[in-house]
Design an enzyme around this catalytic site. Structure first.
Site, mmCIF file in Angstrom:
data_model
loop_
_atom_site.group_PDB
_atom_site.id
_atom_site.type_symbol
_atom_site.label_atom_id
_atom_site.label_comp_id
_atom_site.label_asym_id
_atom_site.label_seq_id
_atom_site.Cartn_x
_atom_site.Cartn_y
_atom_site.Cartn_z
ATOM 1 C CB SER A 103 -0.956 -0.047 1.194
ATOM 2 O OG SER A 103 -1.913 0.976 1.153
ATOM 3 C CG ASP A 246 -2.476 4.222 -1.318
ATOM 4 O OD1 ASP A 246 -3.291 4.154 -2.258
ATOM 5 O OD2 ASP A 246 -2.491 3.427 -0.359
ATOM 6 C CG ASP A 248 -2.856 -0.470 -2.317
ATOM 7 O OD1 ASP A 248 -2.897 0.715 -1.900
ATOM 8 O OD2 ASP A 248 -3.415 -1.417 -1.733
ATOM 9 C CG ASP A 250 -5.903 0.968 -0.506
ATOM 10 O OD1 ASP A 250 -5.068 1.901 -0.477
ATOM 11 O OD2 ASP A 250 -5.870 0.012 0.299
#
Length: 452
Positions: A103, A246, A248, A250
């Site tokens: 992440s 960010d 990833d 999400d």
């Protein structure tokens, strides 16, 4: 030994904590637990994705090998956002989804998170069952019973982009974001391609930065954890506003035309009011965490929108949303869940819906954000203390005294860290000076009373 799974999968330093051996074993264990829940009329199917960090290449290969060696057919989707993987688990009728990502963490870290059928994150029970199966001796399939592996050619990514753009009514004859200029910071992450592409498909003129991942530069002074570059670019490019993802994707934070940051709480408030006005906010309720700013809670109260608070972590927000049938929830960090269109936080989806609200309202993002004021907030992390003793009588009295001083325009939150000997002291008040003072006073009590 502590629990392997944290609040968002297994995470740690790649090739030291999160190793090839662990990834292989997790893939095999997940096949036993999640594959066993599938319809026996077909062989279990898994989809695997990753963010661009270098270690994801060998970790995704190891997870896929563990799955296939246990009789699961695997489709390697390559680099995609976590929410894309979650969506495609459902769209591709897969039984298992695996995302290799840390992440917003720095490049040396990596993680492994699983999704069940329908694109849902696993509950604690399923995670514990997978962990219990690690290293178990089992009979492996042979011959035609072994799983097969193939690589998707990019069709799945295009399906995801279409899903996103259709969620705001994009058609060949209608581009709802026409006339908007939007700056995008892709954090050199998983949305470097699909993020700008989705906004362009919806009609926006897009200015892109940090969309050249090389395996090493993910999140490096970029994206939602480092919005400074985006703030400057929005002003220089005379954009209507900017969005930052960010690693990833999400998460999504925004920047208004003047370069002022618009955080997840403010985005949640803007979307909640928009959905409520359209009659599409179930129960006229917004789900947030205990760390959401009091300004959001007060603004929602004034707007006639109820708020429910959960523990920190988007999985807990989602659990509350699912149990109550609610449609919108999220965190100050920019994890925002639009349940009508996603099963997890989706930064690109959030950007599209925020942009659609700006365009439909005819107002600037800065104007919309002023309706969700942020009360001054101070967070002090008190290290090296016994976090299990936050019920100390003197500390409880100190907190009660602070709350009486702050009244209805402030609050106190003491939260033990889940991973280290730290107690987090968060104070909100009508002024920054008051917030700072109360936080430091309480932090001193924590140090005195909970010293190791």
């Amino acid at each position: 030994m502590g629990r392997l799974f944290g609040t968002d999968g297994v995470r740690g330093l790649a090739n030291r904590d999160v190793t090839v051996e662990l990834a292989l074993d997790l893939g095999s264990a997940a096949a036993q637990v999640l594959g066993a829940r599938t319809d026996t009329s077909h062989r279990p199917k898994a989809v695997v994705g990753r963010d661009p960090r270098a270690s994801g290449e060998f970790l995704s290969a190891a997870v896929a090998a563990g799955l296939a060696s246990s009789g699961v057919d695997v489709v390697d989707l390559g680099v995609l956002p976590t929410p894309a993987l979650a969506h495609l688990v459902s769209a591709m009728h897969a039984d298992i989804g695996v995302m290799i990502s840390a992440s917003h963490n720095a490049m040396p870290d990596n993680g492994i998170k699983f999704f069940a059928r329908g694109g849902l994150k696993l509950d604690d029970r399923l995670e514990d069952e997978i962990e219990a199966n690690l290293g178990a001796t089992r009979e492996r399939p042979v011959g035609a019973a072994v799983g097969r592996m193939r690589t998707d050619t990019g069709i799945a990514a295009q399906q995801y982009v279409q899903h996103l753009t259709r969620s705001i009514g994009t058609t060949p004859d209608h581009r709802p974001l026409d006339g908007l200029r939007i700056a995008v910071d892709a954090a050199n992450g998983a949305a470097s391609q699909v993020g700008p592409e989705a906004l362009r498909e919806a009609g926006a003129d897009v200015v892109v930065i940090n969309a050249s991942p090389d395996g090493r530069n993910i999140n490096e002074k970029a994206g939602s954890t480092h919005p400074e570059q985006l703030q400057a670019v929005v002003v220089a490019a005379e954009a209507d506003f900017g969005v930052a993802f960010d690693g990833d994707a999400d998460r999504c934070l925004a920047v208004d035309h003047g370069g002022v940051l618009v955080d997840g709480d403010q985005i949640l408030g803007i979307l909640a009011k928009s959905l409520r006005d359209e009659g599409r906010l179930p129960g006229d309720t917004l789900v947030v965490t205990v760390m959401s700013n009091l300004g959001l809670l007060l603004a929602m109260k004034d707007a006639g929108i109820a708020t429910l608070q959960t523990a920190v972590g988007d999985r807990y927000v989602l659990e509350e949303m699912r149990s109550g049938g609610f449609g919108l929830g999220g965190e100050q960090s920019g994890h925002i869940i639009l349940a009508e269109h996603a099963t997890t936080g989706d930064g690109v989806l959030t950007a599209l819906h925020l942009a659609a609200r700006v365009k439909a309202s005819g107002r600037r993002l800065a104007d919309l954000a002023t309706e969700i004021p942020r009360l001054p907030q101070t967070l002090v992390n008190v290290k090296g203390v016994d976090k299990a003793r936050t019920d100390d009588a003197d500390l409880v009295r100190a907190v009660e005294h602070a709350e009486s001083l702050l009244g209805e325009t402030g609050r106190v939150l003491l939260r033990p860290s889940g991973t280290e000997p730290v107690v987090r002291v968060m104070v909100e008040a009508s002024s920054q000076t008051q917030a700072d003072g109360v936080a430091e006073t309480l932090a001193a009590v924590v140090r005195e009373r909970l010293a190791l």
